[in-house]
Structures are given as C-alpha cells and as structure tokens.
Design a protein around this motif. Structure first.
Motif, PDB file in Angstrom:
ATOM      1  N   ALA A 176      -9.977 -11.586  10.938  1.00 18.31           N
ATOM      2  CA  ALA A 176     -10.861 -12.561  10.295  1.00 18.31           C
ATOM      3  C   ALA A 176     -11.846 -13.131  11.317  1.00 18.31           C
ATOM      4  O   ALA A 176     -13.045 -13.253  11.044  1.00 18.31           O
ATOM      5  CB  ALA A 176     -10.033 -13.680   9.665  1.00 18.31           C
ATOM      6  N   GLN A 180     -15.894 -12.797  11.318  1.00 15.15           N
ATOM      7  CA  GLN A 180     -16.654 -14.046  11.240  1.00 15.15           C
ATOM      8  C   GLN A 180     -17.569 -14.234  12.443  1.00 15.15           C
ATOM      9  O   GLN A 180     -18.580 -14.931  12.358  1.00 15.15           O
ATOM     10  CB  GLN A 180     -15.691 -15.230  11.124  1.00 15.15           C
ATOM     11  CG  GLN A 180     -14.973 -15.303   9.780  1.00 15.15           C
ATOM     12  CD  GLN A 180     -13.855 -16.337   9.767  1.00 15.15           C
ATOM     13  OE1 GLN A 180     -13.614 -17.020  10.760  1.00 15.15           O
ATOM     14  NE2 GLN A 180     -13.170 -16.439   8.642  1.00 15.15           N
ATOM     15  N   ASN A 181     -17.233 -13.610  13.552  1.00 14.42           N
ATOM     16  CA  ASN A 181     -18.032 -13.756  14.772  1.00 14.42           C
ATOM     17  C   ASN A 181     -19.010 -12.609  14.976  1.00 14.42           C
ATOM     18  O   ASN A 181     -19.419 -12.310  16.107  1.00 14.42           O
ATOM     19  CB  ASN A 181     -17.110 -13.871  15.985  1.00 14.42           C
ATOM     20  CG  ASN A 181     -16.327 -15.172  15.996  1.00 14.42           C
ATOM     21  OD1 ASN A 181     -16.814 -16.208  15.557  1.00 14.42           O
ATOM     22  ND2 ASN A 181     -15.103 -15.123  16.492  1.00 14.42           N
TER      23      ASN A 181
END
Length: 364
Positions: A176, A180-181
C-alpha cells in the motif's frame, strides 16, 4: 520483464510449484507440500506475535489510529481497545486454537506484568516488513528488536521460547505504501521479491531464538479490500492486485521451503489467508449450512461519510463522520481494510481443520 510476462510466468510456475508446496488450501504447511510430526510432547505455553493491524491487539498509539475510537470494539470488549475491528482479530483466534489466552500487547507490558506468562504481541497497526510511516511505526525488524531486548533482560527464558509458537502476519502495508508513494503495479515485480527476501531474513532471525514453531500468514487478497472495491461500489475485486498478491504468496512459500530445508527442521508453516478470504468472499462457494455467507461480502459495516473520512472519524465538534450497519455480524468487512469479528470467525472456521492438524502436530 513486462507485467504481462511476469503474470504469464507466474501462472506457469504455479502449475509446477503449487502442486509441490501448497497442498490442501485449508492447512498449515511447511512449504514442502507435506506436514511433519513435531517435537514429542510439545505443548505451547506462550504465543509471540509480530505484524500489523490484522494482529495488533492494542499496541498502536491512540494518536495514530481510529481503532481507539468508537465504534471500534463495540462487539468485544464493548469499547475501543486498539483492535482494528468491532471485536476479536486474527491473534485472538490463533491463540484460541492453541488453547492459549491472547498475549498482552507490548505497549501494556508494564501495567499488565502478570499476563506476561501468556507471551507478548509486538504487532503494530500500519507497520510493515519495511518502514511504512517512517519512524512512527516499528517495522518487523524493530519489533524483533523489542523481543530480543526482553530476552536479553531475561523477561523470557530459553525455555519460554522453546515452549512457544510465533505468529507473523504482515506485508500488506508495504505494498500500500509503495503504491501510495508513486510506485506502479508494474514496479511491484521488482518490489515484491525485496519484501519477501527481507521477510525471510526476519523469519530466520526469529527461528534462531529457538522458537519451536512459527506460523506466517500468506497475504490476503488486497484487491478485495473495501478501500479498493469501493471503486466498483463494492461489487468486484481488483484482479491485477490479487495477481500480485499471489506472486508474493508464491515467493513466500518458496522462501519458507528453503528455510525449512536449511535448518533441517519443519518449524515454519504458512497459514493460507488468501484462500480463506476468497472462499468466503466467493458467493458461488457452498459453505457449510450457509453460516459463513455474508449478504454483501465486499461492503464494510462501518463507512466514512466523506471522501477523507473513515470509520471512527469525527469533525471538530465531535460529530460522527461515519455510518455503522445495524448488525456487524452480517458483514465480513468492518472498515476499509479489516474483517469484523464475524469475518475473522468465518476465516478461522475455514482454516479450522488445518489449525487442528497443526495443534496435533505440535502435541504428537
């Protein structure tokens, strides 16, 4: 290698390797396709836990998570206690299967010293194999450091370790955080082996503490979590993400097989959460007496009422920014990522035969 090539080679490997290492889907395995007899007369007296929110029973700080807010804990223990559910979580059910009481969270070790005899839970919600929120959350390596410090301080003895079972449940937050990064699905093909390799290093380190048996969970189908399925109004899982998860689980089984071969012992077992989750979420499966069926299995019981809201969120005036279903027992998922107590009970039920076999192996 392109993602399409990776997926093709993954499924080719599955047909060869799963036949040799996976065995029955509802069992504990040592990664080599068969179960082995354990140490004669072994009776676990303690459970030590490393992981994330699926295993956390109260370590996460109140300032970092809604799990300390109402309505978390409304089913058990009746108020928020840090568990990411309306009630019991994976750790509670694994402890129950072993005939043990749920171990005390590491954060409570000083105020609950009398309960140290049940073992200890080092899992922190949101943590991963690597750092997921910087230094705010202890990753798996740091969790093991906490454990090692207690051993060095003689809080736990060699005998405690030899009479214990270890549960390891994490890695979802690593993926995740990666996405997300700025990471891409294609980029996962290089990142997944890194995660599994570090996880294997950590499992070997735990094994060197002479813990007799280690149970590590296969990753759940991340593409079926409500935070993903909300894009299809909770109607459909993301197959691309689930294929990546299957690749993770394949590498994990290979790593476990290698570790067991290197140590000449079969002390590490894989608990197949992926198959258990999909069995329950797939409404085509005829589960026993329909008791495990949920009306809308992908829809969570507790939902945020705005884009930035989540279960347990409040506005500046204390107004609820979430809704809760009338009966948590009717839902498999509690919030955007975690099962309800009823959901975890269903998972435990699908794994029960394997859990019982694992206990028999321990006690034979």
């Amino acid at each position: 290698m392109e993602l399409s090539d990776l997926i093709f080679s993954f499924f080719c490997c599955c047909s060869l390797i799963f036949s040799g290492v996976q065995g029955s889907a509802h069992h504990y395995h040592d990664g080599r396709g068969h179960n082995h007899r354990g140490d004669y007369g072994f009776r676990p007296t303690k459970l030590f836990v490393f992981g994330d929110s699926y295993a956390d029973t109260g370590n996460i700080r109140k300032t970092l998570a809604n799990s300390w807010n109402i309505p978390y804990g409304i089913t058990f223990p009746g108020k928020p206690a840090g568990r990411f559910s309306d009630g019991r979580v994976l750790t509670d059910y694994v402890a129950k299967s072993l005939g043990l009481k749920t171990p005390i969270p590491y954060a409570w070790r000083k105020i609950g010293a009398k309960k140290l005899r049940y073992g200890m839970n080092f899992a922190f919600g949101g943590s991963g194999v690597f750092d997921t929120l910087g230094a705010l959350l202890p990753n798996m390596t740091t969790q093991i450091d906490f454990f090692e410090n207690l051993v060095n301080e003689s809080v736990y003895t060699k005998w405690d370790l030899q009479s214990s079972v270890v549960l390891v449940s994490l890695a979802g937050n690593d993926y995740a955080a990666f996405l997300q990064n700025g990471g891409t699905i294609q980029g996962l093909q290089g990142f997944i082996p890194r995660v599994v390799n570090q996880l294997a290093v950590n499992l070997k380190r735990i094994s060197e503490f002479e813990a007799r048996k280690i149970v590590v969970t296969a990753l759940q189908p991340l593409g079926c979590l409500p935070r993903i399925t909300q894009l299809t109004s909770f109607q459909q899982c993301n197959t691309t993400q689930n294929t990546a998860v299957q690749f993770h689980n394949l590498l994990l089984r290979q790593a476990v097989a290698k570790l067991n071969n290197e140590t000449k012992r079969s002390n590490i077992f894989v608990l197949d959460l992926y198959d258990s989750f999909t069995t329950i979420l797939d409404q085509k499966n005829d589960l026993k007496a329909g008791k495990l069926k949920f009306e809308s299995p992908l829809k969570p019981c507790c939902l945020g009422t705005c884009a930035e809201c989540s279960c347990g969120s409040l506005d500046d005036k204390g107004k609820k920014l979430y809704t809760v279903c009338s009966d948590p027992k009717s839902a498999f998922f509690w919030d955007s990522s975690h099962p309800t107590q009823a959901g975890w009970r269903a998972v435990y039920t699908t794994l029960k035969s394997g859990v019982e076999q694992f206990v028999q192996i321990l006690q034979s």
